[in-house]
Scaffold this motif. Structure first.
Motif, PDB file in Angstrom:
ATOM      1  N   PRO A 132      30.130  -0.109  52.586  1.00  0.00           N
ATOM      2  CA  PRO A 132      30.812   0.845  53.508  1.00  0.00           C
ATOM      3  C   PRO A 132      29.666   1.936  54.158  1.00  0.00           C
ATOM      4  CG  PRO A 132      31.710   1.465  51.402  1.00  0.00           C
ATOM      5  CD  PRO A 132      30.488   0.473  51.370  1.00  0.00           C
ATOM      6  N   VAL A 133      30.077   2.332  55.548  1.00  0.00           N
ATOM      7  CA  VAL A 133      29.113   3.144  56.164  1.00  0.00           C
ATOM      8  C   VAL A 133      30.098   4.484  56.190  1.00  0.00           C
ATOM      9  CG1 VAL A 133      28.044   3.684  58.391  1.00  0.00           C
ATOM     10  CG2 VAL A 133      27.794   1.412  57.475  1.00  0.00           C
ATOM     11  N   ILE A 134      29.627   5.498  55.800  1.00  0.00           N
ATOM     12  CA  ILE A 134      30.696   6.462  56.100  1.00  0.00           C
ATOM     13  C   ILE A 134      30.048   7.636  56.889  1.00  0.00           C
ATOM     14  CG2 ILE A 134      31.516   6.362  53.589  1.00  0.00           C
ATOM     15  CD1 ILE A 134      29.521   8.423  52.755  1.00  0.00           C
ATOM     16  N   LEU A 135      31.003   8.427  57.380  1.00  0.00           N
ATOM     17  CA  LEU A 135      30.540   9.562  58.414  1.00  0.00           C
ATOM     18  C   LEU A 135      31.441  10.774  58.031  1.00  0.00           C
ATOM     19  CD1 LEU A 135      28.799  10.473  60.900  1.00  0.00           C
ATOM     20  CD2 LEU A 135      30.814   9.637  62.224  1.00  0.00           C
ATOM     21  N   ASP A 136      31.119  11.563  56.863  1.00  0.00           N
ATOM     22  CA  ASP A 136      31.644  12.430  56.335  1.00  0.00           C
ATOM     23  C   ASP A 136      30.622  13.288  55.421  1.00  0.00           C
ATOM     24  OD1 ASP A 136      33.074  14.339  54.969  1.00  0.00           O
ATOM     25  OD2 ASP A 136      34.962  13.200  55.129  1.00  0.00           O
ATOM     26  N   PRO A 137      30.343  14.450  55.940  1.00  0.00           N
ATOM     27  CA  PRO A 137      29.446  15.255  55.180  1.00  0.00           C
ATOM     28  C   PRO A 137      29.711  15.557  53.747  1.00  0.00           C
ATOM     29  CG  PRO A 137      29.578  16.300  57.222  1.00  0.00           C
ATOM     30  CD  PRO A 137      30.481  15.074  57.204  1.00  0.00           C
ATOM     31  N   ASP A 138      30.967  15.908  53.626  1.00  0.00           N
ATOM     32  CA  ASP A 138      31.722  16.299  52.415  1.00  0.00           C
ATOM     33  C   ASP A 138      31.529  15.043  51.176  1.00  0.00           C
ATOM     34  OD1 ASP A 138      32.213  18.821  53.378  1.00  0.00           O
ATOM     35  OD2 ASP A 138      34.115  18.110  54.295  1.00  0.00           O
ATOM     36  N   VAL A 183      33.661   4.128  58.167  1.00  0.00           N
ATOM     37  CA  VAL A 183      33.681   3.943  59.788  1.00  0.00           C
ATOM     38  C   VAL A 183      32.863   2.622  60.277  1.00  0.00           C
ATOM     39  CG1 VAL A 183      33.524   6.421  60.356  1.00  0.00           C
ATOM     40  CG2 VAL A 183      31.324   5.114  60.070  1.00  0.00           C
ATOM     41  N   GLY A 184      32.638   1.861  59.187  1.00  0.00           N
ATOM     42  CA  GLY A 184      32.000   0.653  59.185  1.00  0.00           C
ATOM     43  C   GLY A 184      31.367  -0.124  58.055  1.00  0.00           C
ATOM     44  N   THR A 185      30.641  -1.131  58.114  1.00  0.00           N
ATOM     45  CA  THR A 185      29.969  -2.006  56.953  1.00  0.00           C
ATOM     46  C   THR A 185      28.716  -2.251  57.256  1.00  0.00           C
ATOM     47  OG1 THR A 185      32.406  -2.577  56.740  1.00  0.00           O
ATOM     48  CG2 THR A 185      30.533  -3.960  55.647  1.00  0.00           C
ATOM     49  N   MET A 225      24.515  -2.405  61.095  1.00  0.00           N
ATOM     50  CA  MET A 225      25.787  -2.365  60.557  1.00  0.00           C
ATOM     51  C   MET A 225      26.980  -2.685  61.711  1.00  0.00           C
ATOM     52  SD  MET A 225      25.721   1.949  60.491  1.00  0.00           S
ATOM     53  CE  MET A 225      24.031   1.936  60.258  1.00  0.00           C
ATOM     54  N   THR A 226      28.060  -2.813  61.406  1.00  0.00           N
ATOM     55  CA  THR A 226      29.265  -3.084  62.192  1.00  0.00           C
ATOM     56  C   THR A 226      29.966  -1.719  62.007  1.00  0.00           C
ATOM     57  OG1 THR A 226      29.287  -5.328  62.022  1.00  0.00           O
ATOM     58  CG2 THR A 226      31.122  -4.152  62.945  1.00  0.00           C
ATOM     59  N   LEU A 227      30.303  -0.938  63.210  1.00  0.00           N
ATOM     60  CA  LEU A 227      31.252   0.231  63.236  1.00  0.00           C
ATOM     61  C   LEU A 227      32.437  -0.195  63.808  1.00  0.00           C
ATOM     62  CD1 LEU A 227      28.436   2.462  64.223  1.00  0.00           C
ATOM     63  CD2 LEU A 227      29.173   2.238  61.804  1.00  0.00           C
ATOM     64  N   HIS A 228      33.515   0.417  63.426  1.00  0.00           N
ATOM     65  CA  HIS A 228      34.855   0.245  63.952  1.00  0.00           C
ATOM     66  C   HIS A 228      35.428   1.446  64.192  1.00  0.00           C
ATOM     67  CE1 HIS A 228      36.368   1.455  60.066  1.00  0.00           C
ATOM     68  NE2 HIS A 228      35.751   0.642  59.618  1.00  0.00           N
ATOM     69  N   ALA A 229      34.931   2.502  64.009  1.00  0.00           N
ATOM     70  CA  ALA A 229      35.380   4.166  64.399  1.00  0.00           C
ATOM     71  C   ALA A 229      34.777   4.521  65.526  1.00  0.00           C
ATOM     72  CB  ALA A 229      35.092   4.802  63.301  1.00  0.00           C
ATOM     73  N   PRO A 230      35.518   4.678  66.757  1.00  0.00           N
ATOM     74  CA  PRO A 230      35.031   5.341  68.080  1.00  0.00           C
ATOM     75  C   PRO A 230      34.180   6.644  67.781  1.00  0.00           C
ATOM     76  CG  PRO A 230      37.183   4.659  68.440  1.00  0.00           C
ATOM     77  CD  PRO A 230      37.014   4.459  66.854  1.00  0.00           C
ATOM     78  N   ASP A 231      34.696   7.407  66.953  1.00  0.00           N
ATOM     79  CA  ASP A 231      33.908   8.573  66.690  1.00  0.00           C
ATOM     80  C   ASP A 231      32.502   8.386  66.327  1.00  0.00           C
ATOM     81  OD1 ASP A 231      36.156  10.043  67.228  1.00  0.00           O
ATOM     82  OD2 ASP A 231      36.758  10.636  65.144  1.00  0.00           O
ATOM     83  N   ALA A 232      32.511   7.400  65.357  1.00  0.00           N
ATOM     84  CA  ALA A 232      31.028   7.121  64.855  1.00  0.00           C
ATOM     85  C   ALA A 232      30.091   6.598  65.980  1.00  0.00           C
ATOM     86  CB  ALA A 232      31.270   6.089  63.593  1.00  0.00           C
ATOM     87  N   ILE A 233      30.765   5.790  66.712  1.00  0.00           N
ATOM     88  CA  ILE A 233      29.941   5.160  67.951  1.00  0.00           C
ATOM     89  C   ILE A 233      29.379   6.285  68.667  1.00  0.00           C
ATOM     90  CG2 ILE A 233      29.924   3.676  69.609  1.00  0.00           C
ATOM     91  CD1 ILE A 233      31.964   1.896  67.893  1.00  0.00           C
ATOM     92  N   TRP A 270      28.911   9.519  67.872  1.00  0.00           N
ATOM     93  CA  TRP A 270      28.236  10.429  67.277  1.00  0.00           C
ATOM     94  C   TRP A 270      26.518   9.674  67.411  1.00  0.00           C
ATOM     95  CZ3 TRP A 270      24.930   9.550  63.057  1.00  0.00           C
ATOM     96  CH2 TRP A 270      24.453  10.694  62.377  1.00  0.00           C
ATOM     97  N   ILE A 271      26.705   8.435  67.253  1.00  0.00           N
ATOM     98  CA  ILE A 271      25.306   7.652  67.300  1.00  0.00           C
ATOM     99  C   ILE A 271      24.745   7.485  68.613  1.00  0.00           C
ATOM    100  CG2 ILE A 271      24.248   5.130  67.154  1.00  0.00           C
ATOM    101  CD1 ILE A 271      25.881   5.107  64.601  1.00  0.00           C
ATOM    102  N   GLU A 272      25.594   7.356  69.651  1.00  0.00           N
ATOM    103  CA  GLU A 272      25.081   7.442  71.009  1.00  0.00           C
ATOM    104  C   GLU A 272      24.468   8.740  71.447  1.00  0.00           C
ATOM    105  OE1 GLU A 272      27.860   3.811  72.779  1.00  0.00           O
ATOM    106  OE2 GLU A 272      28.599   5.770  73.052  1.00  0.00           O
ATOM    107  N   ASP A 273      25.280   9.763  71.073  1.00  0.00           N
ATOM    108  CA  ASP A 273      24.814  11.186  71.356  1.00  0.00           C
ATOM    109  C   ASP A 273      23.563  11.617  70.690  1.00  0.00           C
ATOM    110  OD1 ASP A 273      27.294  11.392  72.637  1.00  0.00           O
ATOM    111  OD2 ASP A 273      28.387  12.840  71.382  1.00  0.00           O
TER     112      ASP A 273
END
Length: 71
Positions: free
Chosen positions: A19-25, A41-43, A58-66, A68-71
């Motif tokens: 799993p790909v995670i996006l959570d600093p905690d 947020v993905g795999t 990786m394949t991302l399925h969470a718009p927030d993660a996408i 974040w990467i684009e920014d």
């Protein structure tokens, strides 16, 4: 980790499905992804080692993660 370990085909194959995670905690000892499933947020779909670097697809399925990467 030594380059030899990073380019080992078995290691690279084992990364598929991680799993790909996006959570600093979640990056603290004792905290697991299972504790917060919404952080997934993905795999990882493919991993390779070339030109001295590990490349992970990786394949991302969470718009927030996408975003974040684009920014």
């Amino acid at each position: 980790m030594a380059a030899e370990a990073l380019e080992d085909p078995e290691y690279l194959e084992a990364l598929r499905g991680v799993p790909v995670i996006l959570d600093p905690d979640l990056h603290w000892p004792g905290v697991r992804v299972d504790d917060n499933g919404s952080a997934i947020v993905g795999t990882v779909t493919r991993a390779d080692y070339r030109d001295g670097a590990q490349i992970v697809e990786m394949t991302l399925h969470a718009p927030d993660a996408i975003r974040w990467i684009e920014d």
